[in-house]
Design an enzyme around this catalytic site. Structure first.
Site, PDB file in Angstrom:
ATOM      1  CG  ASP A 220      -2.226  -0.766   0.929  1.00  0.00           C
ATOM      2  OD1 ASP A 220      -2.451  -1.133  -0.243  1.00  0.00           O
ATOM      3  OD2 ASP A 220      -2.987  -1.003   1.879  1.00  0.00           O
TER       4      ASP A 220
ATOM      5  NE  ARG B  85      -0.516   2.815  13.497  1.00  0.00           N
ATOM      6  CZ  ARG B  85       0.202   1.992  12.767  1.00  0.00           C
ATOM      7  NH1 ARG B  85       1.455   2.288  12.444  1.00  0.00           N
ATOM      8  NH2 ARG B  85      -0.311   0.871  12.324  1.00  0.00           N
TER       9      ARG B  85
ATOM     10  CG  ASP C 164      -3.577   2.205  12.885  1.00  0.00           C
ATOM     11  OD1 ASP C 164      -3.439   2.486  14.092  1.00  0.00           O
ATOM     12  OD2 ASP C 164      -3.403   1.062  12.437  1.00  0.00           O
TER      13      ASP C 164
ATOM     14  CB  SER D 213      -4.272  -6.457   7.185  1.00  0.00           C
ATOM     15  OG  SER D 213      -3.857  -5.274   7.842  1.00  0.00           O
TER      16      SER D 213
HETATM   17  N1  ARG Z   1      -7.079  -3.065  15.877  1.00  0.00           N
HETATM   18  C1  ARG Z   1      -5.795  -2.595  16.276  1.00  0.00           C
HETATM   19  C2  ARG Z   1      -5.866  -1.160  16.690  1.00  0.00           C
HETATM   20  O1  ARG Z   1      -6.746  -0.466  16.274  1.00  0.00           O
HETATM   21  C3  ARG Z   1      -4.718  -2.844  15.227  1.00  0.00           C
HETATM   22  C4  ARG Z   1      -4.831  -2.048  13.986  1.00  0.00           C
HETATM   23  C5  ARG Z   1      -3.911  -2.471  12.857  1.00  0.00           C
HETATM   24  N2  ARG Z   1      -4.123  -3.857  12.560  1.00  0.00           N
HETATM   25  C6  ARG Z   1      -3.712  -4.520  11.486  1.00  0.00           C
HETATM   26  N3  ARG Z   1      -3.842  -5.785  11.498  1.00  0.00           N
HETATM   27  N4  ARG Z   1      -3.216  -3.946  10.437  1.00  0.00           N
HETATM   28  O2  ARG Z   1      -5.020  -0.684  17.414  1.00  0.00           O
END
Ligand code: ARG
Length: 413
Positions: A15, A97, A126, A178
């Site tokens: 991506d 993040r 995110d 993912s």
């Molecule tokens: N659900 C988790 C959060 O919001 C992880 C997000 C990213 N997950 C991923 N498999 N790409 O903090």
């Protein structure tokens, strides 16, 4: 005229690789790709990832190693808080993040860039965390979220776009999951996991081992030493927090500790299914809680439990840089002054439990707690205390006992 410049949070994956080309084509901007190293696993060497961004068309490609800052300023706060969203998820992605955002904002200032871009979808948490953090740190910068805008709605479409533009793509056409990871653990979603009734296949896990397997290790006892709320040594060996977290992952992972299967409430309103593995964090939080049980005064501890929830929700919802979160940080720090001591953890077949704890500041008083002859507790005082403690309830019962079901009176009538 100089083109505008965009700093892109780059991972080296499909991506964000497509993002480089897409931003150049659709926004006519110079792109500077930046990998922020928070301890994520790498399929390629950093050099290869850096070169890949340049090959795709970035004018500059940077790697920032922020692992120590991540451990000391982000993970440490979460450990002191026992940060756990919905009582279950140790905030893995949510912790990284804000730091990535902070570094991107600093870079944008340094390199005179007007834009910051991320590769998050419009459905996740995110994007919120990046954009809220960036807005807090630099309210004037413009944020781009290409993945939210583009027409490459599926992974296959993104692959086709990549192939058409000469962007190197992963060799497997359909990687089913993912994944986001850093030194605190891994988050895995998509593929068969989207059916909440399907048990996670073993291949989603890479840093923990199946606790059911025949050659699972025997029980292991690990001693963790804490100083003012933070772990400083494993089995007597001092190490900095980054090394300690990594070591704890390496110790707890083989026991299958820290696997979490969760249906969680995302900020944008969707329930999603995510698998986590966070062996080190789960073990460290278990030990930290055990030491707090020993050293925190009762009311502080009860109040802290509520604020832990609030803090975790704020962090999960992208409010790392917010006045309430900062104020709660200060509360947490003040509670940790005497959270110093040793905790023994037992790791065995997916379980991690505290089996012993000591502290120079322990509030556990043997003389008060014991039921043997050395008992020093004032039993006579307890009698008077009972009388006063139950007094308002007694008066209430005498006057308004109709509110109580199954009282003696009810039965007689
Ligand atoms: N659900 C988790 C959060 O919001 C992880 C997000 C990213 N997950 C991923 N498999 N790409 O903090």
């Amino acid at each position: 005229m100089k083109k505008g410049t965009c700093i892109l949070a780059y991972s080296g994956g499909l991506d964000t690789s497509v993002c480089i080309r897409w931003i150049i084509e659709n926004y006519d901007l110079d792109v500077i790709a930046c990998v922020v190293d928070v301890g994520q696993e790498r399929v390629d060497t950093l050099d290869a990832i850096q070169q890949k961004a340049l090959d795709i068309g970035a004018i500059q490609s940077l790697v920032l190693d922020v692992r120590d800052e991540f451990a000391q300023d982000y993970v440490a706060l979460s450990l002191m808080t026992n940060g756990m969203y919905e009582n279950k998820y140790p905030l893995v992605s949510a912790l990284s993040r804000p730091l990535i955002s902070k570094r991107l904002v600093a870079l944008a200032k340094e390199l005179d860039a007007e834009y910051i871009a991320h590769g998050c979808t419009g459905k996740g948490n995110d994007q919120v965390r990046f954009e809220t953090s960036i807005a807090a740190l630099d309210p004037d910068i413009t944020i781009l979220g290409p993945v939210r805008e583009w027409e490459l709605t599926s992974r296959d479409k993104a692959m086709d776009y990549a192939e058409k533009h000469g962007i190197p793509v992963p060799t497997t056409k359909v990687s089913p999951y993912s994944i986001d990871d850093n030194m605190t653990g891994r988050a895995i979603e998509c593929g068969v996991l989207e059916d909440p009734n399907v048990a996670p296949p073993e291949d989603v896990y890479t840093i923990t081992q199946d606790p059911k397997r025949v050659d699972a290790p025997d029980e292991e006892i690990v001693t963790l030493t804490f100083k003012e709320g933070l772990p400083v040594a494993i089995n007597g060996q001092q190490m900095d927090l980054t090394a300690l977290i990594e070591e704890m992952n390496a110790i707890a992972g083989p026991h299958g500790v820290g696997r979490i299967d969760m249906i969680e409430n995302r900020l944008i309103g969707v329930k999603s299914r995510e698998i986590y593995e966070a062996p080190g964090m789960m073990a460290l939080i278990t030990a930290h809680k055990a030491l707090e049980e020993l050293t925190l005064e009762r009311e502080t501890m009860h109040f802290k439990l509520g604020l832990e929830q609030q803090w975790s929700q704020l962090v999960y919802f992208g409010k790392w840089f917010s006045p309430l979160k900062l104020a709660i940080d200060a509360f947490m720090a003040s509670t940790q002054r005497y959270v110093t001591g040793d905790v023994r953890l037992s790791l065995y077949r997916g379980n991690c439990v505290a089996v012993g704890r000591t502290s120079p500041y322990s509030l556990y008083d043997f003389g008060l707690a014991t039921y043997d002859d050395s008992d020093q507790f004032n039993h006579t005082a307890a009698k008077g205390f009972m009388e006063l403690y139950s007094l308002p309830i007694k008066v209430w019962s005498q006057v308004q006992s109709g509110a109580l079901p199954n009282t003696r009176k009810d039965k007689i009538e």
